[in-house]
Motif scaffolding. Sequence first.
Motif, PDB file in Angstrom:
ATOM      1  N   ALA A 182     -40.962  26.449   5.108  1.00  0.00           N
ATOM      2  CA  ALA A 182     -41.615  27.578   5.778  1.00  0.00           C
ATOM      3  C   ALA A 182     -42.868  27.110   6.514  1.00  0.00           C
ATOM      4  O   ALA A 182     -43.151  27.530   7.644  1.00  0.00           O
ATOM      5  N   LEU A 183     -43.590  26.213   5.882  1.00  0.00           N
ATOM      6  CA  LEU A 183     -44.816  25.676   6.472  1.00  0.00           C
ATOM      7  C   LEU A 183     -44.482  24.839   7.722  1.00  0.00           C
ATOM      8  O   LEU A 183     -45.096  25.004   8.777  1.00  0.00           O
ATOM      9  N   ALA A 184     -43.475  23.975   7.575  1.00  0.00           N
ATOM     10  CA  ALA A 184     -43.069  23.127   8.697  1.00  0.00           C
ATOM     11  C   ALA A 184     -42.600  23.980   9.865  1.00  0.00           C
ATOM     12  O   ALA A 184     -42.919  23.711  11.024  1.00  0.00           O
ATOM     13  N   ARG A 244     -33.249  21.613   8.845  1.00  0.00           N
ATOM     14  CA  ARG A 244     -33.639  21.134  10.172  1.00  0.00           C
ATOM     15  C   ARG A 244     -33.576  22.271  11.208  1.00  0.00           C
ATOM     16  O   ARG A 244     -34.499  22.455  11.996  1.00  0.00           O
ATOM     17  N   ASP A 245     -32.473  23.065  11.146  1.00  0.00           N
ATOM     18  CA  ASP A 245     -32.331  24.151  12.124  1.00  0.00           C
ATOM     19  C   ASP A 245     -33.357  25.248  11.904  1.00  0.00           C
ATOM     20  O   ASP A 245     -33.790  25.910  12.855  1.00  0.00           O
ATOM     21  N   ASN A 246     -33.738  25.456  10.652  1.00  0.00           N
ATOM     22  CA  ASN A 246     -34.814  26.399  10.384  1.00  0.00           C
ATOM     23  C   ASN A 246     -36.086  25.960  11.092  1.00  0.00           C
ATOM     24  O   ASN A 246     -36.751  26.751  11.762  1.00  0.00           O
ATOM     25  N   VAL A 247     -36.408  24.673  10.936  1.00  0.00           N
ATOM     26  CA  VAL A 247     -37.642  24.167  11.534  1.00  0.00           C
ATOM     27  C   VAL A 247     -37.532  24.170  13.058  1.00  0.00           C
ATOM     28  O   VAL A 247     -38.499  24.454  13.765  1.00  0.00           O
ATOM     29  N   ALA A 248     -36.322  23.896  13.564  1.00  0.00           N
ATOM     30  CA  ALA A 248     -36.150  23.811  15.022  1.00  0.00           C
ATOM     31  C   ALA A 248     -36.026  25.186  15.675  1.00  0.00           C
ATOM     32  O   ALA A 248     -36.067  25.293  16.908  1.00  0.00           O
ATOM     33  N   PHE A 249     -35.899  26.250  14.859  1.00  0.00           N
ATOM     34  CA  PHE A 249     -35.614  27.582  15.413  1.00  0.00           C
ATOM     35  C   PHE A 249     -36.619  27.998  16.484  1.00  0.00           C
ATOM     36  O   PHE A 249     -36.253  28.426  17.585  1.00  0.00           O
ATOM     37  N   LEU A 305     -46.276  31.964  11.254  1.00  0.00           N
ATOM     38  CA  LEU A 305     -46.386  32.843  10.083  1.00  0.00           C
ATOM     39  C   LEU A 305     -45.686  32.212   8.890  1.00  0.00           C
ATOM     40  O   LEU A 305     -44.557  31.747   9.009  1.00  0.00           O
ATOM     41  N   VAL A 306     -46.352  32.213   7.740  1.00  0.00           N
ATOM     42  CA  VAL A 306     -45.697  31.772   6.507  1.00  0.00           C
ATOM     43  C   VAL A 306     -45.620  32.986   5.588  1.00  0.00           C
ATOM     44  O   VAL A 306     -46.640  33.574   5.254  1.00  0.00           O
ATOM     45  N   PHE A 307     -44.381  33.360   5.225  1.00  0.00           N
ATOM     46  CA  PHE A 307     -44.161  34.599   4.491  1.00  0.00           C
ATOM     47  C   PHE A 307     -44.209  34.375   2.987  1.00  0.00           C
ATOM     48  O   PHE A 307     -43.971  33.283   2.488  1.00  0.00           O
ATOM     49  N   GLN A 308     -44.474  35.478   2.291  1.00  0.00           N
ATOM     50  CA  GLN A 308     -44.549  35.416   0.834  1.00  0.00           C
ATOM     51  C   GLN A 308     -43.248  34.900   0.220  1.00  0.00           C
ATOM     52  O   GLN A 308     -43.260  34.073  -0.665  1.00  0.00           O
ATOM     53  N   PHE A 323     -50.900  33.105   6.729  1.00  0.00           N
ATOM     54  CA  PHE A 323     -50.192  32.939   5.462  1.00  0.00           C
ATOM     55  C   PHE A 323     -50.271  34.251   4.691  1.00  0.00           C
ATOM     56  O   PHE A 323     -51.346  34.759   4.442  1.00  0.00           O
ATOM     57  N   ASP A 324     -49.103  34.780   4.291  1.00  0.00           N
ATOM     58  CA  ASP A 324     -49.079  36.022   3.517  1.00  0.00           C
ATOM     59  C   ASP A 324     -48.754  35.688   2.061  1.00  0.00           C
ATOM     60  O   ASP A 324     -47.598  35.518   1.715  1.00  0.00           O
ATOM     61  N   GLU A 325     -49.752  35.580   1.228  1.00  0.00           N
ATOM     62  CA  GLU A 325     -49.580  35.227  -0.185  1.00  0.00           C
ATOM     63  C   GLU A 325     -48.532  34.126  -0.335  1.00  0.00           C
ATOM     64  O   GLU A 325     -47.554  34.282  -1.078  1.00  0.00           O
ATOM     65  N   PRO A 326     -48.708  33.018   0.323  1.00  0.00           N
ATOM     66  CA  PRO A 326     -47.609  32.052   0.387  1.00  0.00           C
ATOM     67  C   PRO A 326     -47.356  31.338  -0.938  1.00  0.00           C
ATOM     68  O   PRO A 326     -46.306  30.762  -1.128  1.00  0.00           O
ATOM     69  N   LEU A 327     -48.319  31.385  -1.852  1.00  0.00           N
ATOM     70  CA  LEU A 327     -48.179  30.584  -3.063  1.00  0.00           C
ATOM     71  C   LEU A 327     -47.847  31.418  -4.286  1.00  0.00           C
ATOM     72  O   LEU A 327     -47.695  30.898  -5.382  1.00  0.00           O
ATOM     73  N   SER A 328     -47.704  32.753  -4.091  1.00  0.00           N
ATOM     74  CA  SER A 328     -47.599  33.620  -5.265  1.00  0.00           C
ATOM     75  C   SER A 328     -46.295  33.420  -6.026  1.00  0.00           C
ATOM     76  O   SER A 328     -46.199  33.806  -7.175  1.00  0.00           O
TER      77      SER A 328
END
Lengths: 262, 354, 275
Positions: B144-146, B94-99, B80-83, B158-163
């Motif tokens: 967020a994407l990674a 790194r830890d975010n991506v590894a979560f 999931l990629v949040f707004q 993707f929830d409005e990921p670019l807004s």
Amino acid sequence: MTDRLHPALIAFAVLVYFFLMGPLVIVIGAALSDTGYLTFPPQGLTLHWFERIFEMSAFRRTMVTSFQVATVSTCCALLIGIPTAYALNRYRVQLPGWLSTLFVLPVLIPEIVLGFSLLRSIQVGVGLPVVSTLIIGHTLLVLPYAVRVISASLASFDFSIEEAAVSLGSPPIKTFFTIVLPNVRAGVIAAFILAFITSINDVSISLFLTGPGISTLPIQILAHVEQFFDPVIASVSVLLMVLTVIVMAVVERTLGLTFLAK
Amino acid sequence: MTTPLILCNLTAHYGATKVLDDLSLDVGAGELVSLLGASGCGKTTTLRLVAGFLQPTAGTIHLGETDLTRLQAHKRNIGLVFQNYALFPHLTVRDNVAFGLKQRGLAGAERTRKAGEMLDRVGLSALAERLPGALSGGQRQRVALARALVIEPPLLMFDEPLSNLDARLRVEMRVEIRELQRANRTTAIFVTHDQEEAFSISDRVAIMEAGRIRQFDRPETLYSRPANAFVARFVGFENLIPLTVTARDAGRISAEGEGGIDMTLSEEDLGPIPDQFILATRPDGLRVSNGDHGIPARLGLRTYVGRAYHYQAETPAGHLIASGTLGQPRDGGETVCLVAEPEQCCILDHEGAS
Amino acid sequence: MVHGLKGWMMAAPATALVVLCLVLPVSATIAATFYAGGGPFDLYAAFLSSGFRRTVLWRTLEISLITTVLSLVIGFLTAYVVSRAPPRWRSALIILAVFPLLTGVVVRSFAWLIILGRNGIMNNLLVWIGVDGAPFTMVYTQGSVIVAMVYLFVPLMILTIVGVLENIPDDVIEAAQSLGATPVQTFRQVIFPLAVPGLIVGSVLVFTGSFTSFATPQLLGGDQQMMMGTFLYQRAMVAFDWDGAVTVSAIMVAVTLAVVIGMTRIAKRLNPMTT
């Protein structure tokens, strides 16, 4: 969040709320009990102890004093606190950073030390009368509420609407009253209520600034409890709780309950 | 990693209000589908149902063979990629991506390696030890994407990921998202209110309104052949003119409308035309003409739009927007006739008018 | 500059009040500790050489610390439930926590006197059901002071922590779930670390509040369980030992400021939201 709370956690929270409410319910029970002291199981009910409060002149007098001191000091604190909060927000860049820290000091310095220091320097040192010192002490005590709560409302206030009013021909002082103040109304009401309640309930400052001639209700309660152990104090406590309920109802009416949580 | 997503008769409520009404949608394996609509149309609700943050009151959600409908959110394995990116503020990049890898029980070294590889792919290796608070909007978006991609989910959402990005970065990021999604052949749902964004990135787009899908098609089809008035207006067919066929002659159609409207259209250009229909045009599809055939109109305000002038026009079919050449500016108050340009027009059934 | 002047003028009355009636008197009190005795630190030496005074200081620290830890645990667990409760319940629970907070310290301490006193509810109950040895002496013990203090501060802790938990964005928690974290993992790896700075703030409030409290130790501790607050009062107003009183005051200010400044610095460093 769709996951459920663990039942044990909920049970714990319920117990905590019993712990929070229980003693207050017991005070109400004691105030209504018709025996001279508190018994278990409870006997009959009476309002006798409420009548007794008003028969005792010490309670009558201190109640009036507490109300007067709370009203005067809250108004003083708002009177000087509102312009201060405005200045701290509007002229943030021009004013030094330590100025806003200064108004945190009354919270930071232990109340009881402030009370003692006021006694030492102002009452004994300068020789100001008891009532003035008491009011100064309470104003200091509640000033942070005025400054901080109203600052918080002003933080979300868009000062460009004030400029809009001025550009439309409204003089600055008038603009403050017609544009700024109505928009921070909620903050002012909240500050007033918090300040008033804090002042009414204060012990630590009043402790040093009252004498045989003049005292506040909480100090009178303390003194009475040390000598007698009777349900009159419970009835006074109930009166104070009723005051709290009224205050909360006023807040609920004017600001909504979410305001209380802040 | 190619799995289709099938939503079947989904209905959802917030309290007593129905926010999703019997919605069905098939997303093919490896396909990117956008849910497009104004706020409150149910697009985010749909996404939250699939993610498991909301429970449908009726209907089912299947991802390949798996029934997700009653599965807990953390067991669904969806990227999931949040707004607002929803990065963990207390964890490094790194830890975010590894979560997600950690939750899947991967050993420390393996986690670090995989997270590192993914950060390489999104070009953030240099920032791996930073906290999210120290990143720019575009960088947060990449983290967020990674974070969503590294768990190699069968479905990305993707929830409005670019807004929250500025215009230039938005175009850049949507290309990047599309490339990553294509490379992994991951099925994907993309929620947005931006038509250009949805059309440029998607294989197919579902245009939503009031908890329903109004049309689900390829962007090219939606753009040129909307199925109903709502979608027509949504993609820019601002003029809707009800007409009745009066004569047919080998694909040449004569049609009339209220107040002396009299038009000639060609089925060769517009496809089959029913007896009762609505002619939908973009402003450029309705031209000011000097003739006396078409829609009689009184011109109002003229605005300059670069390639032409647009005119506000009062006609028997109501208020319309027409266009005129730059060579011949007209003044307000002039009475003219408006004729249709087939490339910027389409035909709607009368029933589809609502 | 003109703007600056305007700002100063508006802030002047309040600034003057705080400087003249708070900063100066409190500074004078602290300054007195250095010149009132023979040498500059004689009063402190005298304070620390008295076994009774050391006990009071130590007892105050101990009670404050126990109160803080208990309030923190109780407050955190309760706040977690409150923050996760359905909206209607949540506001009711918050109001129920605000109510005791707005009810004065004297009333709330007095309630425990009714409960724990020799003729109190608890002893009445124990006698009534026939417990051996009842009535017991429960009041004027360290335990009674701690119970009343925890009672005093749990609402404050609940409200502080509910505020902190509500500041954690929902989508961060949802992100953790979408990445496969179970509720327990989400709590341990996301919610708790994000709440720590708030827990520190709440703990500082409770610790300094307990450390400088008066009414509760006065009513439930009496002379047997004297704490710094009651001791200050006793020195100043009963024994008229102002040298002793200023020393106690200075120590209270020093401990309070050290705890507040030290802990907020740590909390700030731990707070990822502000970096």
